[in-house]
Write a protein that holds these residues in place. Structure first.
Motif, PDB file in Angstrom:
ATOM      1  N   MET A  33       0.704  -1.277   0.107  1.00 16.07           N
ATOM      2  CA  MET A  33       0.037   0.024  -0.020  1.00 16.07           C
ATOM      3  C   MET A  33       0.846   1.321  -0.093  1.00 16.07           C
ATOM      4  O   MET A  33       0.517   2.254  -0.544  1.00 16.07           O
ATOM      5  N   THR A  34       2.062   1.288   0.657  1.00 17.98           N
ATOM      6  CA  THR A  34       2.935   2.400   0.661  1.00 17.98           C
ATOM      7  C   THR A  34       3.141   2.694  -0.720  1.00 17.98           C
ATOM      8  O   THR A  34       3.161   3.800  -1.260  1.00 17.98           O
ATOM      9  N   ASP A  35       3.561   1.667  -1.514  1.00 12.79           N
ATOM     10  CA  ASP A  35       4.017   1.560  -2.861  1.00 12.79           C
ATOM     11  C   ASP A  35       2.903   2.225  -3.852  1.00 12.79           C
ATOM     12  O   ASP A  35       3.199   3.173  -4.451  1.00 12.79           O
ATOM     13  N   CYS A  54      -2.112   7.500   7.095  1.00 16.49           N
ATOM     14  CA  CYS A  54      -2.321   7.341   8.381  1.00 16.49           C
ATOM     15  C   CYS A  54      -1.760   6.271   8.891  1.00 16.49           C
ATOM     16  O   CYS A  54      -2.137   5.131   8.909  1.00 16.49           O
ATOM     17  N   ALA A  55      -0.448   6.435   9.314  1.00 22.37           N
ATOM     18  CA  ALA A  55       0.572   5.475   9.990  1.00 22.37           C
ATOM     19  C   ALA A  55       0.209   5.282  11.464  1.00 22.37           C
ATOM     20  O   ALA A  55       0.783   5.864  12.457  1.00 22.37           O
ATOM     21  N   LEU A  56      -0.999   4.580  11.676  1.00 28.01           N
ATOM     22  CA  LEU A  56      -1.646   4.603  13.003  1.00 28.01           C
ATOM     23  C   LEU A  56      -0.892   3.673  14.069  1.00 28.01           C
ATOM     24  O   LEU A  56      -1.080   3.685  15.219  1.00 28.01           O
ATOM     25  N   GLU A  57       0.179   2.874  13.504  1.00 28.77           N
ATOM     26  CA  GLU A  57       1.084   1.967  14.703  1.00 28.77           C
ATOM     27  C   GLU A  57       2.413   2.605  14.467  1.00 28.77           C
ATOM     28  O   GLU A  57       3.413   2.226  15.231  1.00 28.77           O
ATOM     29  N   GLY A  58       2.588   3.924  14.174  1.00 28.27           N
ATOM     30  CA  GLY A  58       3.692   4.612  14.335  1.00 28.27           C
ATOM     31  C   GLY A  58       4.555   5.002  13.247  1.00 28.27           C
ATOM     32  O   GLY A  58       4.206   4.706  12.121  1.00 28.27           O
ATOM     33  N   SER A  59       5.411   6.030  13.121  1.00 27.08           N
ATOM     34  CA  SER A  59       5.835   6.538  11.970  1.00 27.08           C
ATOM     35  C   SER A  59       7.303   6.074  11.456  1.00 27.08           C
ATOM     36  O   SER A  59       7.791   6.416  10.558  1.00 27.08           O
ATOM     37  N   HIS A  60       7.897   5.326  12.555  1.00 26.30           N
ATOM     38  CA  HIS A  60       9.230   4.970  12.219  1.00 26.30           C
ATOM     39  C   HIS A  60       9.331   4.034  10.843  1.00 26.30           C
ATOM     40  O   HIS A  60       9.992   4.354   9.965  1.00 26.30           O
ATOM     41  N   GLY A  61       8.491   3.078  10.799  1.00 29.04           N
ATOM     42  CA  GLY A  61       8.229   2.264   9.704  1.00 29.04           C
ATOM     43  C   GLY A  61       8.065   2.921   8.356  1.00 29.04           C
ATOM     44  O   GLY A  61       8.836   2.707   7.475  1.00 29.04           O
ATOM     45  N   ILE A  62       7.029   3.815   8.473  1.00 29.53           N
ATOM     46  CA  ILE A  62       6.525   4.074   7.359  1.00 29.53           C
ATOM     47  C   ILE A  62       7.735   5.483   6.688  1.00 29.53           C
ATOM     48  O   ILE A  62       7.828   5.514   5.566  1.00 29.53           O
ATOM     49  N   SER A  63       8.253   6.024   7.516  1.00 25.61           N
ATOM     50  CA  SER A  63       9.368   7.081   7.367  1.00 25.61           C
ATOM     51  C   SER A  63      10.501   6.184   6.470  1.00 25.61           C
ATOM     52  O   SER A  63      10.817   6.862   5.420  1.00 25.61           O
ATOM     53  N   ASN A  64      10.650   5.282   6.940  1.00 25.12           N
ATOM     54  CA  ASN A  64      11.906   4.341   6.314  1.00 25.12           C
ATOM     55  C   ASN A  64      11.408   3.892   4.904  1.00 25.12           C
ATOM     56  O   ASN A  64      12.139   3.977   4.021  1.00 25.12           O
ATOM     57  N   ARG A 100      -6.682  12.356  -3.301  1.00 21.33           N
ATOM     58  CA  ARG A 100      -7.354  11.296  -3.811  1.00 21.33           C
ATOM     59  C   ARG A 100      -7.483  10.045  -3.008  1.00 21.33           C
ATOM     60  O   ARG A 100      -8.555   9.195  -3.145  1.00 21.33           O
ATOM     61  N   LEU A 101      -6.373   9.860  -2.140  1.00 19.70           N
ATOM     62  CA  LEU A 101      -6.498   8.631  -1.408  1.00 19.70           C
ATOM     63  C   LEU A 101      -6.017   8.919   0.134  1.00 19.70           C
ATOM     64  O   LEU A 101      -5.196   9.507   0.254  1.00 19.70           O
ATOM     65  N   VAL A 102      -6.745   8.315   0.994  1.00 20.40           N
ATOM     66  CA  VAL A 102      -6.321   8.416   2.340  1.00 20.40           C
ATOM     67  C   VAL A 102      -6.187   6.880   2.783  1.00 20.40           C
ATOM     68  O   VAL A 102      -6.981   5.968   2.488  1.00 20.40           O
ATOM     69  N   VAL A 103      -5.166   6.458   3.387  1.00 21.00           N
ATOM     70  CA  VAL A 103      -5.004   4.990   3.756  1.00 21.00           C
ATOM     71  C   VAL A 103      -4.759   5.167   5.272  1.00 21.00           C
ATOM     72  O   VAL A 103      -4.335   5.934   6.136  1.00 21.00           O
ATOM     73  N   LEU A 104      -5.698   4.148   5.871  1.00 20.70           N
ATOM     74  CA  LEU A 104      -5.769   3.884   7.278  1.00 20.70           C
ATOM     75  C   LEU A 104      -4.931   2.409   7.515  1.00 20.70           C
ATOM     76  O   LEU A 104      -5.351   1.288   7.458  1.00 20.70           O
ATOM     77  N   ASP A 105      -3.753   2.550   8.288  1.00 25.59           N
ATOM     78  CA  ASP A 105      -2.604   1.636   8.547  1.00 25.59           C
ATOM     79  C   ASP A 105      -2.557   1.358   9.893  1.00 25.59           C
ATOM     80  O   ASP A 105      -1.717   2.104  10.323  1.00 25.59           O
ATOM     81  N   LYS A 154      26.061   0.995  12.258  1.00 27.42           N
ATOM     82  CA  LYS A 154      25.474  -0.007  11.587  1.00 27.42           C
ATOM     83  C   LYS A 154      24.480   0.316  10.467  1.00 27.42           C
ATOM     84  O   LYS A 154      23.769   1.327  10.351  1.00 27.42           O
ATOM     85  N   PRO A 155      24.463  -0.331   9.371  1.00 29.65           N
ATOM     86  CA  PRO A 155      23.529   0.087   8.389  1.00 29.65           C
ATOM     87  C   PRO A 155      22.031  -0.106   8.755  1.00 29.65           C
ATOM     88  O   PRO A 155      21.739  -1.045   9.479  1.00 29.65           O
ATOM     89  N   VAL A 156      21.312   0.821   8.223  1.00 27.28           N
ATOM     90  CA  VAL A 156      20.022   0.969   8.586  1.00 27.28           C
ATOM     91  C   VAL A 156      19.132   0.722   7.114  1.00 27.28           C
ATOM     92  O   VAL A 156      19.570   1.555   5.881  1.00 27.28           O
ATOM     93  N   THR A 157      18.479  -0.299   7.133  1.00 33.51           N
ATOM     94  CA  THR A 157      17.723  -0.555   5.745  1.00 33.51           C
ATOM     95  C   THR A 157      16.086  -0.478   5.795  1.00 33.51           C
ATOM     96  O   THR A 157      15.458  -0.467   7.046  1.00 33.51           O
ATOM     97  N   SER A 158      15.459  -0.624   4.816  1.00 35.37           N
ATOM     98  CA  SER A 158      13.995  -0.739   4.478  1.00 35.37           C
ATOM     99  C   SER A 158      13.843  -1.750   3.371  1.00 35.37           C
ATOM    100  O   SER A 158      14.809  -1.901   2.655  1.00 35.37           O
ATOM    101  N   CYS A 159      12.667  -1.736   2.780  1.00 37.24           N
ATOM    102  CA  CYS A 159      12.343  -2.438   1.643  1.00 37.24           C
ATOM    103  C   CYS A 159      11.378  -1.372   0.720  1.00 37.24           C
ATOM    104  O   CYS A 159      10.720  -0.809   1.032  1.00 37.24           O
ATOM    105  N   ILE A 160      11.603  -2.015  -0.643  1.00 34.00           N
ATOM    106  CA  ILE A 160      10.606  -1.457  -1.822  1.00 34.00           C
ATOM    107  C   ILE A 160      10.091  -2.688  -2.392  1.00 34.00           C
ATOM    108  O   ILE A 160      10.647  -3.843  -2.457  1.00 34.00           O
ATOM    109  N   ILE A 161       8.991  -2.485  -3.212  1.00 38.90           N
ATOM    110  CA  ILE A 161       8.242  -3.715  -3.704  1.00 38.90           C
ATOM    111  C   ILE A 161       9.024  -3.654  -5.282  1.00 38.90           C
ATOM    112  O   ILE A 161       9.149  -2.535  -5.917  1.00 38.90           O
ATOM    113  N   THR A 162       9.232  -4.764  -5.649  1.00 38.79           N
ATOM    114  CA  THR A 162       9.829  -4.991  -6.974  1.00 38.79           C
ATOM    115  C   THR A 162       9.009  -6.250  -7.646  1.00 38.79           C
ATOM    116  O   THR A 162       8.532  -7.228  -6.764  1.00 38.79           O
TER     117      THR A 162
END
Length: 658
Positions: A346-348, A372-382, A435-440, A546-554
């Motif tokens: 959904m982020t993608d 709306c990152a209702l479980e916190g902003s750390h994950g969505i920011s990355n 156009r779009l509101v996401v409730l997560d 230490k490296p900080v990582t996240s993921c993208i959709i491919t």
């Protein structure tokens, strides 16, 4: 000077010709309007001759041209009779340039890209779309679904004419809602207009525009004894229309209204449309259908609308801002098990909407997004940072914002109005409609309520409806799967009944790609499956270096998504599902020397399977059960001990365990 190949030349020659012109090309399958390869990368780079060689080994493949800055192209896409009328009206404003004739009877007018963001959009004017940033067009010599070939207009050939520049007024029209030439976005007007309509029109605006113009033309014709002029209709009709339409959403402004008036008068003069006052007289109250071309007249005493056969018209242009996936102002749910990738998915999707970039080969109309990152902003920011880095959009501003705290959409007096206010504020600051509101996730929005209770789920749905109606935005909820996969997302059936679109995310194992599948559509065809994997992106180093990582959709190979292991027959698959359902409904935690997982009695499992298996006679059914149970246990898909049975589970970190 470059010379184009002949129309009978292979598509590969045309692709190389376009490449020499500096245009980014992609292959398109015969009769389709979607690139045949993942093409996001070709919005940022041009294909190599070697890639083109590989693509066009198939002689039936057509050519697509990626629009936007990569090709220095903005394309005005005109379709049908209405589009042709719009094109003629615009000629003095757009100048002479190359024109491609589509196989469907439309036209692509090529313009130079202005060097600033120009979103791809549908319905900018009647019968006219824009293909620019994040878009592409099918080009000659491709073959249309009708069997006709795309070609260059002999009087406006690409070899003969340069690309004209877009005027500032055209850029303003494309990039924002222009109301009375001010360039500002109008607020919603709730006052009743001269036609007696109550409330503002946020959907069905094309139908409402048509009805308004017909009603005004009919009234003026009755009064004047002749067809009115364009100026007479605009002077009378525009205030009525403008008083009722939500202009925070793109299109349908004064320029479009004039086009509709001109088109209607031309057709009326030729006898192609009736403007008889008895038929098109303005009504006391009118209801606009969001999903179809049906408009009903409510009687003054409040009676129900009756729409007669000759007044029923087709809805030919679905309001899908993601082509064939999500509709304007609708509601959707994206659901799946834990760790299936639904939040990344959904982020993608949301970021593609904000960027106006085509998503998985489907056209996207740009719009603001509130996540709306209702479980916190750390994950969505990355996740956003990883997406921005992958798509090389550092320094690019797109209309995307995060609400990083929990909100309560259970209690109507809690945060519903605050969310509406935040969306309204964002629309003003972003200068585009949201156009779009996401409730997560939906569970967090339920704020402790019981998702299985009709009262609590009904309250959540009702408050989501308030947000949609007040803002015109589509609201998507990220949710978890229910115990019975066939029944969709978790919680009371009210949720599924209220949902326009359902997308299920599944994952066979922690090492498998995920599969996103459209499971429900109210107004669109149920189709769409996307296989994806999570690709790690390094974002930087933390304070410990230490490296900080996240993921993208491919995109992932479909073969990788197929379930691994032995193939089960119908009864074995039924037994495995019966065990999952039995554990979900009646499972209890193991004790003593049993594993600490949910278990059920073997008899409970058997009863579940017996109720589903349609085998006769009974002795054959019992024998089939015995073989089926033994094979499931032999394959170690389940274990049993002391007349108890449990599934072999896959933990997200430690792998298979009992």
């Amino acid at each position: 000077m470059m010379t184009a190949p002949s129309l009978s030349a292979p598509a590969k020659e045309w692709a190389l010709y376009y490449l020499r012109r500096g245009w980014s090309v992609v292959p398109v399958r015969r009769g389709e309007k979607i690139p045949a390869v993942p093409w996001h990368q070709f919005q940022n780079r041009r294909a190599t001759p070697a890639e083109i060689d590989d693509w066009f080994v198939d002689p039936t493949m057509g050519v697509g041209i990626v629009t936007g800055p990569i090709s220095n192209l903005t394309v005005l896409d005109f379709d049908g009779e209405i589009g042709a009328a719009t094109e003629q009206s615009l000629l003095p404003r757009i100048g002479a340039g190359p024109v491609s004739l589509t196989g469907g009877g439309g036209a692509h007018r090529l313009m130079a890209h202005p060097g600033r963001r120009v979103p791809s959009r549908k319905g900018i004017l009647p019968g006219m779309d824009i293909r620019a940033d994040g878009g592409f067009i099918v080009a000659p010599p491709s073959v249309h679904a009708s069997g006709r070939q795309y070609s260059w207009d002999v009087d406006a050939h690409v070899d003969d004419l340069g690309l004209p520049s877009l005027t500032e007024s055209m850029i303003d029209l494309i990039c924002q809602d222009v109301i009375h030439g001010t360039g500002s976005v109008s607020a919603v007007t709730h006052a009743a207009g001269p036609l007696g309509l109550q409330g503002s029109i946020t959907d069905g605006r094309e139908q409402y525009m048509r009805n308004t113009v017909l009603a005004v033309v009919a009234d003026l014709k009755a009064k004047l004894g002749r067809l009115p002029t364009e100026e007479e209709v605009v002077a009378e009709g525009w205030p009525q229309y403008a008083a009722k339409v939500d202009f925070r959403r793109p299109g349908r402004g004064e320029a479009e209204f004039r086009m509709k008036v001109r088109y209607t008068l031309e057709r009326a003069a030729r006898g192609l449309v009736k403007v008889d006052r008895a038929v098109t007289k303005p009504v006391t109250h009118q209801q606009e259908s969001v999903t179809g071309g049906v408009t009903g007249n409510v009687t003054p005493d409040g009676g129900l609308p009756l729409v007669y056969f000759n007044n029923i018209h087709p809805n030919l242009d679905a309001a899908d801002f993601i082509e064939r996936v999500l509709i304007d102002g609708g509601m959707s749910v994206t659901y799946g098990e834990t760790n299936c990738g639904k939040t990344f998915f959904m982020t993608d999707l949301a970021l593609h909407v904000a960027a106006g970039m085509a998503w998985n080969g489907r056209a996207v109309e740009e719009g603001g997004v509130i996540y709306c990152a209702l479980e916190g902003s750390h994950g969505i920011s990355n996740r956003v940072t990883a997406w921005r880095k992958h798509h090389q959009m550092e320094g690019v501003i797109i209309p995307f914002a995060i609400i990083p705290i929990s909100i309560n959409l259970l209690d109507p007096a809690a945060d519903t109005e605050r969310l509406i206010e935040a969306i309204t504020k964002a629309q003003i600051e972003m200068r585009v409609p949201v156009r779009l509101v996401v409730l997560d996730t939906l569970s967090r929005a339920l704020a402790g309520g019981n998702e299985n209770a009709p009262d609590d789920m009904g309250a959540l749905v009702s408050n989501i409806d308030r947000v949609r109606q007040a803002t015109g935005a589509h609201v998507n909820g990220v949710h978890h799967s229910g115990k019975d996969a066939a029944k969709g997302a978790r919680g009371h059936s009210l949720l599924r009944a209220a949902t326009d679109t359902e997308i299920e995310i599944t994952r066979a194992s922690k090492d498998s790609p995920s599969i996103a599948t459209v499971k429900k559509q109210r107004d669109l065809e149920i189709e769409g499956e996307w296989i994806f994997k999570l690709t790690i992106i390094e974002l930087g180093l933390n304070r410990r270096s230490k490296p900080v990582t996240s993921c993208i959709i491919t995109p992932a190979d479909p073969e990788e998504a197929k379930p691994k292991g032995p193939k089960l027959n119908m009864w074995e698959n039924m037994a495995l599902q019966a065990l999952k359902d039995a554990i979900g409904e009646r499972g209890e935690m193991g004790f003593g020397d049993l594993p600490r997982v949910k278990i059920v009695p073997v008899e409970t499992w058997k009863a579940k399977w017996m109720a589903r298996a349609s085998i006769e006679p009974d002795n054959k059914k019992r024998a089939t059960w015995a073989r089926t149970k033994n094979r499931i246990l032999l394959l170690k898909m389940a274990y049993h001990k002391d007349d108890k049975v449990w599934l072999i589970q896959e933990d997200s970190d430690d792998g298979p365990q009992a």
